[in-house]
Design a protein around this motif. Sequence first.
Motif, PDB file in Angstrom:
ATOM      1  N   SER A 216       3.727   5.832  -5.426  1.00 54.44           N
ATOM      2  CA  SER A 216       3.289   6.243  -6.759  1.00 54.44           C
ATOM      3  C   SER A 216       2.751   7.665  -6.748  1.00 54.44           C
ATOM      4  CB  SER A 216       2.226   5.273  -7.293  1.00 54.44           C
ATOM      5  OG  SER A 216       2.800   4.022  -7.604  1.00 54.44           O
ATOM      6  N   ARG A 217       2.040   8.014  -5.687  1.00 51.88           N
ATOM      7  CA  ARG A 217       1.537   9.380  -5.604  1.00 51.88           C
ATOM      8  C   ARG A 217       2.686  10.385  -5.518  1.00 51.88           C
ATOM      9  NH1 ARG A 217      -2.596   6.963  -2.432  1.00 51.88           N
ATOM     10  NH2 ARG A 217      -1.521   7.496  -0.493  1.00 51.88           N
TER      11      ARG A 217
ATOM     12  N   SER B  26       1.128  -0.077  -8.242  1.00 47.44           N
ATOM     13  CA  SER B  26      -0.183   0.437  -7.855  1.00 47.44           C
ATOM     14  C   SER B  26      -0.181   1.959  -7.932  1.00 47.44           C
ATOM     15  CB  SER B  26      -0.532  -0.012  -6.433  1.00 47.44           C
ATOM     16  OG  SER B  26      -1.686   0.651  -5.967  1.00 47.44           O
ATOM     17  N   ASP B  27      -1.097   2.516  -8.705  1.00 47.85           N
ATOM     18  CA  ASP B  27      -1.181   3.969  -8.823  1.00 47.85           C
ATOM     19  C   ASP B  27      -1.628   4.635  -7.526  1.00 47.85           C
ATOM     20  OD1 ASP B  27      -0.408   3.866 -11.461  1.00 47.85           O
ATOM     21  OD2 ASP B  27      -2.455   3.809 -12.239  1.00 47.85           O
ATOM     22  N   ASP B  28      -2.217   3.836  -6.617  1.00 47.14           N
ATOM     23  CA  ASP B  28      -2.743   4.398  -5.376  1.00 47.14           C
ATOM     24  C   ASP B  28      -1.762   4.338  -4.214  1.00 47.14           C
ATOM     25  OD1 ASP B  28      -5.169   4.978  -6.584  1.00 47.14           O
ATOM     26  OD2 ASP B  28      -6.008   2.996  -6.126  1.00 47.14           O
ATOM     27  N   SER B  29      -0.581   3.768  -4.410  1.00 45.65           N
ATOM     28  CA  SER B  29       0.370   3.670  -3.308  1.00 45.65           C
ATOM     29  C   SER B  29       0.936   5.044  -2.967  1.00 45.65           C
ATOM     30  CB  SER B  29       1.509   2.710  -3.673  1.00 45.65           C
ATOM     31  OG  SER B  29       2.361   3.294  -4.638  1.00 45.65           O
ATOM     32  N   ASP B  30       1.421   5.185  -1.762  1.00 48.55           N
ATOM     33  CA  ASP B  30       2.052   6.443  -1.355  1.00 48.55           C
ATOM     34  C   ASP B  30       3.248   6.761  -2.242  1.00 48.55           C
ATOM     35  OD1 ASP B  30       0.646   7.223   1.311  1.00 48.55           O
ATOM     36  OD2 ASP B  30       1.089   5.097   1.549  1.00 48.55           O
TER      37      ASP B  30
ATOM     38  N   ARG C 221       0.822  -1.211   0.000  1.00 48.91           N
ATOM     39  CA  ARG C 221       0.000   0.000   0.000  1.00 48.91           C
ATOM     40  C   ARG C 221       0.859   1.266   0.000  1.00 48.91           C
ATOM     41  NH1 ARG C 221      -2.825  -1.614   3.844  1.00 48.91           N
ATOM     42  NH2 ARG C 221      -1.943  -0.413   5.582  1.00 48.91           N
ATOM     43  N   GLN C 222       2.002   1.197   0.657  1.00 46.03           N
ATOM     44  CA  GLN C 222       2.851   2.374   0.746  1.00 46.03           C
ATOM     45  C   GLN C 222       3.906   2.454  -0.359  1.00 46.03           C
ATOM     46  OE1 GLN C 222       4.701   3.033   4.543  1.00 46.03           O
ATOM     47  NE2 GLN C 222       2.807   2.733   5.711  1.00 46.03           N
TER      48      GLN C 222
END
Length: 325
Positions: A60-61, A54-58, A48-49
């Motif tokens: 990737s952001r 994943s475009d939604d990971s910390d 997740r981080q």
Amino acid sequence: MLDVAAVPQSLSGLTMGTTWSAKLILPAGTVPETLGAGIQRQLDLVVRQMSTWSDDSDLSRFNQAQANTWHEIPVEFFRVLDCALTVAQATGGAYDPSVGPLVNLWGFGPDARGQQTPAAQELAVAQSRCGWQRIRLDRVRCRVWQAGGIYLDFSSIAKGFAVDLAVDYLRAAGIPSYLVEVGGELRGYGVKPDQQPWWVGIEQPLSVQGGAATTADAVHSVVALHGLALATSGDYRRYFEHAGKYYSHTIDPRSAAPIAHPLAAVTVLHPECMVADVWATALMVLGPEEGMRCAQERGLAALFLARDGSGFSESMTPALRAMLT
């Protein structure tokens, strides 16, 4: 002394595009499924981080953020980036967590265009986006500075950190003995009911074909992971062939190209799996001579396997030799 009522148990699952496993010696009455779910939560946190897939990971952001902006990041993310930057500085940029644009360009990342050799102009543009020196940390507010175009890639450190998180969880749960593995990176502690530690084999490539090592199913040496982690970086894990030449997934940010030296694999042992993981990659990039000097200067326990004709030659640091004697 290990509880005579302790029960051996094996758990496993999926994470980060690979598998994880845990061998545990559980006190009587412990529910294995609860521990398995707890381990999975730690691994999911890393994804997740820190996932570039994943475009939604910390991560990737942050990679997609506007230039000249500060970004608060989770403490785990900060810890991994801090470690990565420490190794980048220690190796003069041979290891660089901002190597992502080059990884993608060579076809080994989520934004890959396919595995092919890039043009010189493309390499120059991608390399201009790299540079660990451009990354600034705010330790008070747990922030990182996006200078513009920085694309972090934690593929050489995240699995090791995930192992450490899983181990922290097991410790907090009071598990007295365990061997945790994520994608081939391992960390163990304690002894089994027969009072033996967790013995593991250091993998060795089976053969060399066209200059690249093939699959690593052979066991080279056996070590006891009692309070230790083990991580291996090898050119046999991911590569592609083009025009009769093999290209490793390990990119040297200094040359903007896959490594091109005789090393086939480097294994590092360290109390922290994150540290073993990142240094295995760093030493792999540095190569046999420079890597050995760097490892000796820092007291790292490391094994180097280099191509030698149709087989392999080995060299190990004094710190590793002391562990095996």
